[in-house]
Scaffold this motif. Sequence first.
Motif, short mmCIF file in Angstrom:
data_model
loop_
_atom_site.label_atom_id
_atom_site.label_comp_id
_atom_site.label_asym_id
_atom_site.label_seq_id
_atom_site.Cartn_x
_atom_site.Cartn_y
_atom_site.Cartn_z
N ALA A 75 1.12 -1.04 -0.09
CA ALA A 75 0.07 -0.20 -0.01
C ALA A 75 1.09 1.15 -0.26
O ALA A 75 0.45 2.43 0.61
CB ALA A 75 -1.20 -0.18 0.74
N GLU A 76 1.96 1.23 -0.81
CA GLU A 76 2.58 2.54 -0.99
C GLU A 76 2.11 3.60 -2.52
O GLU A 76 1.90 2.76 -2.50
CB GLU A 76 3.89 2.39 -1.36
N PRO A 77 2.88 4.73 -1.76
CA PRO A 77 2.11 5.24 -3.02
C PRO A 77 2.36 4.92 -4.53
O PRO A 77 3.01 4.29 -4.65
CB PRO A 77 2.76 6.55 -3.23
N CYS A 109 -0.85 0.15 -6.45
CA CYS A 109 -0.68 -0.96 -5.96
C CYS A 109 -1.19 -2.21 -6.45
O CYS A 109 -2.49 -3.24 -7.44
CB CYS A 109 -2.49 -0.97 -4.87
N ASP A 168 6.82 7.89 9.99
CA ASP A 168 5.72 6.49 9.87
C ASP A 168 6.74 5.01 10.72
O ASP A 168 8.71 5.19 10.27
CB ASP A 168 5.18 5.58 8.93
N TYR A 180 6.43 11.03 5.78
CA TYR A 180 5.52 10.22 3.93
C TYR A 180 4.89 12.52 4.21
O TYR A 180 5.13 12.65 5.22
CB TYR A 180 4.72 9.38 4.60
N CYS A 214 -4.13 14.21 -2.73
CA CYS A 214 -3.92 12.80 -3.09
C CYS A 214 -5.28 12.60 -3.73
O CYS A 214 -6.09 12.72 -3.90
CB CYS A 214 -4.46 11.70 -1.33
N TYR A 268 -3.23 5.55 -5.70
CA TYR A 268 -3.30 6.69 -4.95
C TYR A 268 -2.07 7.40 -5.21
O TYR A 268 -0.59 6.75 -5.01
CB TYR A 268 -3.59 7.03 -3.58
N ALA A 297 -0.45 12.74 5.64
CA ALA A 297 0.14 11.76 4.30
C ALA A 297 -0.30 9.97 5.37
O ALA A 297 -0.66 8.80 4.63
CB ALA A 297 1.17 11.59 3.85
N ARG A 344 -2.23 6.78 4.34
CA ARG A 344 -1.75 5.55 3.83
C ARG A 344 -2.30 4.55 4.71
O ARG A 344 -3.01 3.96 4.31
CB ARG A 344 0.08 5.87 3.90
N PHE A 355 -6.40 3.54 3.65
CA PHE A 355 -6.14 3.00 2.30
C PHE A 355 -5.84 1.92 2.35
O PHE A 355 -6.53 0.81 1.66
CB PHE A 355 -5.26 3.30 2.00
N LYS A 356 -5.04 0.95 3.23
CA LYS A 356 -4.68 0.32 3.64
C LYS A 356 -5.47 -0.92 4.61
O LYS A 356 -5.87 -2.29 3.74
CB LYS A 356 -3.06 0.11 4.88
#
Length: 725
Positions: free
Chosen positions: A112-114, A117, A153, A160, A180, A198, A486, A490, A493-494
């Motif tokens: 799930a990094e920018p 995916c 993080d 981030y 984003c 994303y 950010a 993240r 989103f994950k």
Amino acid sequence: MKIKRLNEKVKRQSKKIADFKTLIKDLKAKKFMNDEYASVLEQCAGPKYFLKRQIAKSVGLPMEKQYSEEIRKFALTLHFLSPKAYNFVRRTYNTCLPHPRTLCKWYQNVNAEPGFCTEAFNALKLKAQTSEMPVLCALVLDEMAIRKSLCWDPQTKTYYGRVNVGTECDMDSLEEANECLVLLLTCINGSWKLPVGYFFITSLSGEQKAALVKICIQKCEEVGIKVVSLTCDGPAANFSMFSELGCNFNSNDTTFTHSNSIIHAFIDPCHAIKLLRNAFGELRVFYDISGRKIDYTYLEHLQNLQEAAGLHMATKLTKAHIIYHKQKMKVRLATQLLSDSVADALEHCLELKIEEFQGCEGTINFLRLINSVFDVLNSRSIRPPGWKKAIFSGNIGLVEALFEGAIAYLQNLTLPSGQKLVDSRRKTGFRGLILDMISAIKLYKYLVEDIKLLQYLPLYKVSQDHLELFFSAIRARGGFNNNPNAVQFRAAFKRLLIRAEIRDAGLGNCIPLEQINILTCSSKTDPITTINELTERNSFVELPEDDSELYDEFINCMYNSLPNYSESVVTYIAGFIARKLARSLKCDICAILLFGNPNNYKQSLITKKNKGGLVYPSKDVTSVLIKVEKILKGVFDKPLQSEKYYLHVFTFFMEHFDEVSIFKSTCEHDTNHRLLLIKSILKTYMDLRYKYYGKKKQKKFLFVIILTKSYYFAMSNCVLLNPKI
């Protein structure tokens, strides 16, 4: 003694092993979550899987080593909504749910990094391989505002917050991101959606967005997913993106090709409607091709008329719809303003020959056309009536005719200066609707007639609403934090990517209705007792000994004439009350007396609004309500004493109803039924009117509180800045 001990053991187990509904009730009682989230949890897992592990653990039986898909889905969803609620459920129900560390291990399997995916495309590949027919998807992209800040993080040991589009570059040399960009796929011939990537950005040009879209479509084709449309909102960069992809809107070419696949371009209809409403509200006056005037002033007159009369002509029009400038993002205010119901109200005011609405024919035609076009572009299935029905073989001819006329109509709308709106600075909303209508017909012919993969086209599947609901779930993760940073984005989103079934919290649509016990035909019930029970209310005020002034006031109200506008709306409400009471009546004769002949209402508001579901009240019902409304006109003019008038109006009418011939045919059936029927009509109508009146007063009271608090904080700040104040 052994039996007694076993019985006590069973009782303890029954308390510990509660059913799934009790669990949800406990969470709501302790205010861990609201009703909308509770309904989401009820769909994630049922008593079968949840109680199976709980019973096995309490009895000492061996449990399954792996958690079932339903338990995984329920655990991840509950933990996403509230970690505190998750710990409460896990402790209360004998730790039958996985430990939070286990959830973290599940999350660690997803990167799930920018960027795009990988896990999302793996899921799409599996979906394409297991599907019996080609998977058709609509690609949607939009930006969400995030907090501009650098965040550390500790898990990844990374900062981030800088611009990141999924490439390995020196992050320290990039500026901090404030948006984003998210890309999401919605299945057209299925019922699922999936975010596929994303990017943390500051701003992207149309060329850069086009490059990302091409990469996304290429990845979808590699895993076996067929993208048939691309939807976004209306900034200039998005129009530039469509041009880079190969669309030419000047020649009505709304499609582009990619690897022999035809993809149709859409501007989100909801955003187009909001932009169109904003242009109408700020420019005020348009002219159509026939030279008819389209004036925003008529909508203001309608709202003022409804506010002054205290009666709405079957519209949802309020002051917030007219003065919308602080709520421009609410689609509801735009669609309810540019609606068929407002057009019906204007047309009826024109028929009543109200002076302020003379010459509003152009505005009526404009509202009806925009409403019909939006209904088609927002259609979901072929079951709804009228233009809300999805496009299929039975209505494609009508839709094509509607769109052809609407396109010509919008292209020829002009400003008072003579400039066309599609060429003006406020062109985006009008051009967006034209683009959507052209693309909708082309997409239908491509999917239904050419490749024949669908039987009908639900255009709601290509809208941007699905991505907006995803953004709402992201914000809900931080307690409705409108601007997550950010790291927060993240993390949310994950979690959403791993089976968390999250819905928008604003979808609740449950309104409790109070039941009214009226009219029974049992001969064992004393009529006097029935009347007393029916009229018994805690809020009633005792009548004063000397009520001569009230009597004279009510007599004057009874014989005053009601304006045509108010009488028309009261007649419309009478149909609603007749239908509502008829559902509760057990006496068939009394129920029949509530309904009248439709031929007596040819020029009424009911006939104008009726699409098959409205009923026509009898003359007796209408007569009762008109007289009550005359009395209430005097009541609402005295807000400080309004609570004392409820019983006065009630008793006054009941004491003098013999002067008027109302429901005479019930005398042969049952004299008491006549009294109870009139009483029920009065009570239902007055409850309805007082509810509206109280709601309106409550809004004013809250506004005063807000102003008072704002004044208090403003004065406090002044004192802090200057103690001499």
